[in-house]
Design a protein around this motif. Structure first.
Motif, PDB file in Angstrom:
ATOM      1  N   VAL A 234       0.859  -1.178   0.000  1.00 43.72           N
ATOM      2  CA  VAL A 234       0.000   0.000   0.000  1.00 43.72           C
ATOM      3  C   VAL A 234       0.900   1.234   0.000  1.00 43.72           C
ATOM      4  CG1 VAL A 234      -1.815   1.265   1.200  1.00 43.72           C
ATOM      5  CG2 VAL A 234      -1.773  -1.240   1.275  1.00 43.72           C
TER       6      VAL A 234
ATOM      7  N   LYS B 158      -1.480  -5.073   2.274  1.00 41.27           N
ATOM      8  CA  LYS B 158      -2.919  -5.368   2.289  1.00 41.27           C
ATOM      9  C   LYS B 158      -3.169  -6.750   1.711  1.00 41.27           C
ATOM     10  CE  LYS B 158      -5.753  -3.523  -0.752  1.00 41.27           C
ATOM     11  NZ  LYS B 158      -6.604  -2.548  -1.481  1.00 41.27           N
TER      12      LYS B 158
ATOM     13  N   GLU C 273      -4.994   4.535  -4.089  1.00 38.97           N
ATOM     14  CA  GLU C 273      -4.371   3.452  -3.316  1.00 38.97           C
ATOM     15  C   GLU C 273      -4.527   3.639  -1.817  1.00 38.97           C
ATOM     16  OE1 GLU C 273      -3.225   0.765  -4.537  1.00 38.97           O
ATOM     17  OE2 GLU C 273      -3.499   1.364  -6.619  1.00 38.97           O
TER      18      GLU C 273
END
Length: 819
Positions: free
Chosen positions: A554, A570, A695
């Motif tokens: 991430v 993630k 994002e």
């Protein structure tokens, strides 16, 4: 009214009661106020029933209301008469007859058929050399079914005659969507007659073309002045090129180019850069001959190889269709096809799959009488009516009937006559569901996944009572984000309708074959020989599935434990399993040059799919959650005043910009935030905000109001901070109650949706069975303590949790390159 003379020269139809002119006039007098002449903005439906796929070709013909200009089959016209009281209809019927044979046994010579005046598609199942058509029109007056044959100039009032003539000569309401109509007749280029061609000795080979500037081998254009071969412009579906043909025109000023691969004895695609449109070149054969191209012996192919240069081989599509084998035609319920309307296979594949699901069959076809009886006055503009119509057309078998015995005998005796299934043309459905959508309303190729989500959105917005058949696709995804520095985690859930999987190219099982093919292909291109048979990468589906749960980094992750940005990882898993899992293989990727590229691969799908190992486990023993703190809003001093002035009241967000972004596939809440944080400066500026922030972990979370003191409230709502108690702000409650809803209903809806106005309204409409809960109201009205209030658990999204052990394989296959 150009057709009137020819049309009204026809003999009258039969079946009507013979009446004198005065009798017809008296019969129509009570109905004259209801008979209208179509105006320029009126849609006249004379090809298709609003409730079924009956047409003038059907056995009962078609009835067109002379007031609303809606059309109805024999089964549905009585319903419209009872509902509206409209009595006068025009009955249209096309008769198909075998042609009269000449003395030698052959059909008589063709001549202009003045008996055809309806703008209908001819039946592809019938050999046009053996059959002829005759159209019949008459007025029918309900409820006694008086019939008045047309034409009848002498006996009909002038207004009725004009109205009938206008209806018969009106254009199709789908004219803008028909491929034959949106491609207008091309103009002749003003440069064609005196085109200068350089005598530079350039000769164009019959194959092996590539762009002179970038080596692309598709969408190539030959400049008719100097013979340069250059690529065309880029399109988002990955076709096209880098625009070098246009650059060459800007540099040299040579106006005309022809697309290689489209040249046939009948013509080619010619574009005029100077006139900025496709054009005709009446001297094209001469201009091509200048570069050694014999137009009369050309065959249009994309890579330039002529038919006799290509080694005959069976294509993958022919294998799928079992070409060359004698297949037994299937007829009856569930075996009805959808006709292609021009690049509409994305719609057909989705709708065929949708109506194979029992929940959709019950919701629409199972409720057909009620939906049709309570449809609005214009059923062509009602989603549930059109869904029911399409479902009934696909499932009833009414439009997939086997040929009668005489036709079967004829098929055996006469090889060239091969009746096929009639199928249905979903023009009315496509026109409605694509209305106001810039892509689906066009005739361009589209993606089935995008249309599927568009359809799900329409189903949810137009649900019938509390029943929502699209719930069978809905599932929860658990997203786990871990701060790499503190090892603390955050678990969130989001709703989704399909599982998107990447193509795991590195897992190809035939890498040696691919390497050998690539070497052979390059050698063939270098020596201008026919290309070898294509070898596709074979990817196991399990490799694509594994990528779903793979950890991903991430970027710019803000750790609430560190109160600073940190590295984050993630992972995603299923918090619930849907009843029907829709899987999309993402076959497009971006290259280093940001040009979309498509993977041409073969993915082996298992017959049974077990994904139980992807079940979410939630917070595990030993894991520590990240603090529930939002990142601070950092505003530079020199721009704080400008941003303060730029930020807007959330109620003033430009919804048109929000919808433009949502139609690109971004989450609705993210679109609202993008438009808000860019100060309503338009969709393009908001799009740039999305690219920068997409994002972030809270990218799709509801919009929160920033506090200028340094941090935003963790539980801030759209209209103000409500803190951790989730107490609905009075401003939002007042808005909902002003719409006529009860106060306690508004409060409960807001609590169930984290004080999000839009989702709260959706919650209210999805819970029409809501009953007042006095205990809940007392608690909400009298308790300000956040801990007490939080004990009442809000209702989450409507999600059914099934087993992940077995998903049997069923296909909603679509590839935007197959049209």
């Amino acid at each position: 009214m150009q057709r009137r003379g020819a049309l009204f020269g026809m003999p009258g139809g039969s079946g009507g009661r013979k009446m004198a002119a005065g009798d017809i006039g008296e019969l129509l007098v009570p109905h004259m106020p209801t008979i209208r002449v179509p105006r320029s903005g009126d849609r006249v439906y004379k090809n298709e029933c609003a409730f079924s796929y009956d047409s003038p070709n059907s056995e009962g013909g078609l009835y067109v209301c002379m007031n609303t200009f809606l059309a109805f089959g024999r089964e549905h016209v009585e319903r419209h008469f009872r509902k509206t009281g409209q009595s006068v209809y025009m009955h249209l019927k096309r008769h198909v007859r075998e042609k009269v044979r000449g003395a030698s046994g052959g059909a008589l010579p063709k001549r202009r058929n003045s008996k055809i005046f309806l703008d209908l598609d001819t039946d592809d199942d019938l050999n046009s050399d053996d059959y002829e058509y005759e159209d019949e029109a008459k007025l029918v007056i309900f409820p006694d079914h008086y019939e008045i044959a047309l034409p009848n100039i002498e006996e009909l009032p002038a207004l009725v005659t004009i109205a009938c003539d206008a209806v018969l000569s009106s254009k199709s309401p789908y004219r803008k969507q028909d491929p034959d109509t949106w491609e207008n007749e091309l103009p002749v280029s003003k440069y064609a007659n005196n085109l200068t061609q350089l005598d530079n000795g350039v000769r164009i080979p019959p194959s092996g073309w590539k762009c002179a500037r970038c080596d692309l081998r598709e969408n190539l254009w030959l400049n008719l002045t100097d013979g340069s071969v250059l690529c065309g412009k880029w399109f988002f579906d990955s076709s096209g090129g880098n625009g070098h043909a246009l650059e060459h025109y800007r540099d040299m000023g040579y106006p005309l180019a022809v697309k290689l691969g489209t040249i046939t004895p009948d013509g080619a695609d010619v574009y005029s850069f100077q006139e900025e449109e496709p054009v005709l070149d009446p001297h094209l054969a001469k201009h091509l001959a200048h570069f050694g191209i014999d137009m009369l012996h050309m065959h249009g192919t994309e890579n330039g190889l002529q038919d006799n240069d290509i080694k005959l081989r069976v294509s993958e599509w022919e294998v799928i269709q079992e070409s060359g084998t004698k297949l037994k035609p299937m007829y009856g319920p569930g075996y009805t096809g959808l006709k292609n309307l021009g690049n509409s296979c994305y719609l057909s594949s989705v709708m065929q799959a949708i109506f194979s699901i029992p929940e959709f069959q019950r919701a629409y076809v199972g409720n057909l009488p009620r939906i049709f009886d309570y449809s609005p006055l214009d059923p062509t503009q009602d989603f549930n009516t059109q869904m029911t119509k399409l479902g009934h057309g696909l499932l009833s078998g009414q439009y997939s009937k086997p040929p009668v015995k005489s036709e079967l005998i004829e098929q055996v005796m006469k090889e060239e006559h091969k009746p096929q299934q009639n199928g249905i043309s979903p023009r009315m459905f496509k026109a409605f569901v694509s209305k106001s959508h810039p892509e689906f309303s066009s005739n361009r190729q589209q993606d089935a996944q995008e249309f599927f989500l568009h359809l799900v959105n329409l189903v949810e917005r137009n649900r019938i009572g509390s029943e929502n058949p699209s719930d069978v696709f809905r599932f929860l995804v658990e997203e786990r984000i871990q701060c790499c520095q503190t090892r603390k985690v955050r678990y969130t859930e989001r709703v989704d309708y399909l599982m998107q999987l990447p193509v795991a190219m590195e897992a190809a099982t035939n890498k040696d074959e691919l390497i050998a093919y690539e070497l052979t292909r390059r050698e063939a291109e270098a020596n201008r020989r026919p290309l070898p048979e294509l070898v596709r990468a074979k990817i196991p589906f399990s490799a694509c599935l594994q990528a779903f749960s793979e950890p991903e980094n991430v970027d710019d992750f803000w750790s609430s434990a560190l109160q600073a940005k940190s590295a984050g990882v993630k992972t995603s898993r299923f918090a619930s399993f849907p009843e029907y899992l829709v899987v999309q293989i993402k076959k497009f990727t971006f290259g280093l040059d940001w040009v979309p590229k498509k993977f041409d691969v073969s993915i082996d799908m298992p017959d049974l799919l077990d994904i139980n190992h992807l079940r979410a486990r939630g917070l595990q023993p030993g894991e520590e959650e990240l603090p529930d703190i939002s990142p601070p809003i950092v505003i530079p001093d020199d721009s704080k005043d400008r941003l303060m002035n730029q930020l807007i009241d959330p109620s003033d967000i430009d919804e048109s910009s929000v919808m433009q972004l949502a139609e690109m596939g971004f989450p609705l809440e993210a679109c609202r935030k993008a438009v808000y944080f860019t100060g309503n400066m338009g969709a393009e500026v908001a799009f740039n905000w999305i690219i920068v922030h997409m994002e972030e972990p809270d990218f799709a979370e509801p919009l929160t109001m920033p506090g200028y003191g340094g941090a935003a409230s963790a539980g801030a709502s759209v209209f103000g901070a409500s803190g951790l108690d989730n107490q609905p702000p009075e401003e939002i409650v007042a808005i909902i109650t002003s719409m006529g809803f009860q106060r306690n209903q508004a409060i409960q809806a807001l609590r169930a949706t984290n004080n999000n106005l839009e989702r709260a309204l959706d919650w209210i409409f999805s819970h029409p069975e809501f009953e007042e809960d006095s205990d809940f109201v007392i608690e909400m009205e009298n308790n300000a303590n956040a801990n007490i209030i939080s004990e009442a658990k809000p209702e989450g999204p409507r999600v059914k949790d099934g087993s992940g052990m077995e998903f049997s394989r069923d296909y909603m296959v679509h590839d935007i390159a197959t049209d």
